[in-house]
Design a protein around this motif. Sequence first.
Motif, PDB file in Angstrom:
ATOM      1  N   UNK A 119       0.869  -1.169   0.000  1.00  0.00           N
ATOM      2  CA  UNK A 119       0.000   0.000   0.000  1.00  0.00           C
ATOM      3  C   UNK A 119       0.911   1.225   0.000  1.00  0.00           C
ATOM      4  N   UNK A 120       0.607   2.193  -0.868  1.00  0.00           N
ATOM      5  CA  UNK A 120       1.463   3.367  -1.030  1.00  0.00           C
ATOM      6  C   UNK A 120       0.670   4.632  -0.739  1.00  0.00           C
ATOM      7  N   UNK A 121       1.333   5.607  -0.123  1.00  0.00           N
ATOM      8  CA  UNK A 121       0.726   6.891   0.223  1.00  0.00           C
ATOM      9  C   UNK A 121       1.533   8.017  -0.429  1.00  0.00           C
ATOM     10  N   UNK A 122       0.821   9.004  -1.013  1.00  0.00           N
ATOM     11  CA  UNK A 122       1.521  10.112  -1.645  1.00  0.00           C
ATOM     12  C   UNK A 122       0.638  11.325  -1.832  1.00  0.00           C
ATOM     13  N   UNK A 123       1.235  12.380  -2.420  1.00  0.00           N
ATOM     14  CA  UNK A 123       0.475  13.619  -2.604  1.00  0.00           C
ATOM     15  C   UNK A 123       0.744  14.349  -3.911  1.00  0.00           C
ATOM     16  N   UNK A 124       1.733  13.912  -4.703  1.00  0.00           N
ATOM     17  CA  UNK A 124       2.095  14.658  -5.902  1.00  0.00           C
ATOM     18  C   UNK A 124       2.206  13.741  -7.124  1.00  0.00           C
ATOM     19  N   UNK A 125       2.256  14.329  -8.339  1.00  0.00           N
ATOM     20  CA  UNK A 125       2.328  13.500  -9.551  1.00  0.00           C
ATOM     21  C   UNK A 125       3.526  12.558  -9.598  1.00  0.00           C
ATOM     22  N   UNK A 126       4.616  12.880  -8.904  1.00  0.00           N
ATOM     23  CA  UNK A 126       5.749  11.952  -8.896  1.00  0.00           C
ATOM     24  C   UNK A 126       5.422  10.640  -8.186  1.00  0.00           C
ATOM     25  N   UNK A 127       4.288  10.594  -7.476  1.00  0.00           N
ATOM     26  CA  UNK A 127       3.860   9.360  -6.811  1.00  0.00           C
ATOM     27  C   UNK A 127       2.998   8.474  -7.713  1.00  0.00           C
ATOM     28  N   UNK A 128       2.631   8.969  -8.887  1.00  0.00           N
ATOM     29  CA  UNK A 128       1.768   8.186  -9.785  1.00  0.00           C
ATOM     30  C   UNK A 128       2.403   6.844 -10.162  1.00  0.00           C
ATOM     31  N   UNK A 129       3.685   6.789 -10.566  1.00  0.00           N
ATOM     32  CA  UNK A 129       4.274   5.467 -10.868  1.00  0.00           C
ATOM     33  C   UNK A 129       4.249   4.524  -9.676  1.00  0.00           C
ATOM     34  N   UNK A 130       4.457   5.059  -8.480  1.00  0.00           N
ATOM     35  CA  UNK A 130       4.421   4.233  -7.267  1.00  0.00           C
ATOM     36  C   UNK A 130       3.027   3.664  -7.062  1.00  0.00           C
ATOM     37  N   UNK A 131       1.990   4.467  -7.285  1.00  0.00           N
ATOM     38  CA  UNK A 131       0.616   3.980  -7.161  1.00  0.00           C
ATOM     39  C   UNK A 131       0.327   2.889  -8.185  1.00  0.00           C
ATOM     40  N   UNK A 132       0.865   3.060  -9.395  1.00  0.00           N
ATOM     41  CA  UNK A 132       0.638   2.065 -10.451  1.00  0.00           C
ATOM     42  C   UNK A 132       1.298   0.731 -10.096  1.00  0.00           C
ATOM     43  N   UNK A 145      -4.834  16.737   0.500  1.00  0.00           N
ATOM     44  CA  UNK A 145      -4.111  17.878  -0.059  1.00  0.00           C
ATOM     45  C   UNK A 145      -3.359  17.522  -1.336  1.00  0.00           C
ATOM     46  N   UNK A 146      -3.606  16.332  -1.893  1.00  0.00           N
ATOM     47  CA  UNK A 146      -2.842  15.860  -3.045  1.00  0.00           C
ATOM     48  C   UNK A 146      -3.190  16.624  -4.320  1.00  0.00           C
ATOM     49  N   UNK A 147      -2.269  16.581  -5.261  1.00  0.00           N
ATOM     50  CA  UNK A 147      -2.463  17.157  -6.591  1.00  0.00           C
ATOM     51  C   UNK A 147      -3.595  16.404  -7.294  1.00  0.00           C
ATOM     52  N   UNK A 148      -4.432  17.099  -8.079  1.00  0.00           N
ATOM     53  CA  UNK A 148      -5.548  16.429  -8.758  1.00  0.00           C
ATOM     54  C   UNK A 148      -5.127  15.253  -9.633  1.00  0.00           C
ATOM     55  N   UNK A 149      -3.950  15.329 -10.263  1.00  0.00           N
ATOM     56  CA  UNK A 149      -3.492  14.227 -11.112  1.00  0.00           C
ATOM     57  C   UNK A 149      -3.304  12.948 -10.305  1.00  0.00           C
ATOM     58  N   UNK A 150      -2.794  13.072  -9.104  1.00  0.00           N
ATOM     59  CA  UNK A 150      -2.599  11.886  -8.274  1.00  0.00           C
ATOM     60  C   UNK A 150      -3.927  11.368  -7.749  1.00  0.00           C
ATOM     61  N   UNK A 151      -4.798  12.276  -7.322  1.00  0.00           N
ATOM     62  CA  UNK A 151      -6.110  11.840  -6.838  1.00  0.00           C
ATOM     63  C   UNK A 151      -6.853  11.036  -7.899  1.00  0.00           C
ATOM     64  N   UNK A 152      -6.680  11.418  -9.159  1.00  0.00           N
ATOM     65  CA  UNK A 152      -7.381  10.731 -10.243  1.00  0.00           C
ATOM     66  C   UNK A 152      -6.915   9.288 -10.413  1.00  0.00           C
ATOM     67  N   UNK A 153      -5.711   8.975  -9.945  1.00  0.00           N
ATOM     68  CA  UNK A 153      -5.193   7.609 -10.091  1.00  0.00           C
ATOM     69  C   UNK A 153      -5.307   6.803  -8.806  1.00  0.00           C
ATOM     70  N   UNK A 154      -5.717   7.438  -7.715  1.00  0.00           N
ATOM     71  CA  UNK A 154      -5.713   6.789  -6.402  1.00  0.00           C
ATOM     72  C   UNK A 154      -6.890   5.834  -6.234  1.00  0.00           C
ATOM     73  N   UNK A 155      -6.690   4.824  -5.418  1.00  0.00           N
ATOM     74  CA  UNK A 155      -7.781   3.929  -5.033  1.00  0.00           C
ATOM     75  C   UNK A 155      -8.599   4.521  -3.893  1.00  0.00           C
ATOM     76  N   UNK A 156      -7.996   5.466  -3.178  1.00  0.00           N
ATOM     77  CA  UNK A 156      -8.644   6.049  -2.009  1.00  0.00           C
ATOM     78  C   UNK A 156      -8.031   7.410  -1.736  1.00  0.00           C
TER      79      UNK A 156
END
Length: 281
Positions: free
Chosen positions: A215-228, A238-249
């Motif tokens: 399980x990964x936690x983040x707030x910015x677009x650089x976390x998108x690969x980690x979420x994937x 408080x995360x960037x909208x791009x990351x929220x769009x890829x998040x499971x929660x």
Amino acid sequence: MAPPIAYSLIATDLDGTLLRGDDTLSDRSRSALAAAVAAGARHLVVTGRPAPRVQPLLAELGGTGLAVCGQGAQLYDAGTHRMVWSVTLDRELADTALGKIEAEVGYVYAAVDQDGVDGLTLIEPGYEMPHPTLPAVRVPRRDDLWAEPISKVLLRHPYLSDDALAAAARQVVGSMATVTMSGPGTVELQPSGVTKATGLARAADLMGLEPSGTIAFGDMPNDIPMFAWAARGVAMANAHPELKATADEVTLSNEEDGIAVVLERLLEDGRRGPGAAASRA
């Protein structure tokens, strides 16, 4: 016996995620992580900060294992104070990429993180650190940035937004480097193909752990690969909208102990048994 937890690996970003705005870790977050580790999980810091800027926090957390630093370019062992693995950004290539960006958007202010466990952060005239609590050495000329091997270049523009600067940089840099946006005022160039996910995958392999248990936690677009890469990605409020769009929660913000909220829920589900999470959905 400690209760089970659904994930064997908890990967957390630092700034804007685990840490509060004043660069401190709350007692609640510290306790939740400790409880998760007691339940059998491993905690892995996965951050854009270079290894020298992570060492004090790891000591505070009592960490003696691995940490993914420098946006995935460094794998640092806190217990032995050594770099297990690192990749540098070619300095001539970095200077060329910087020139291409400036030809597109005008003058930018630059800084670099040097490679190594004792590497410095160097900043050229006009560059202001987005995190004033992090130490940096100001150099008189841009050429001085390239004196030693580097893991990444940090960029700031006088008036363009981070999103606009990152988009322009990606367009002109192409495959020369990976362009990331890791926080307010923080657009970065790092070695091509290197991301938090590549660093996380290398660390997990050494730890004998899998994406399916992460399980990964983040707030910015650089976390998108980690979420994937991870089985579950949790974005902060408080995360960037791009990351929220890829998040499971989406959890609460870093100021509201969003990570602790999720970990406490997972631990409670573990105490109740396998069907607890499904019954609450």
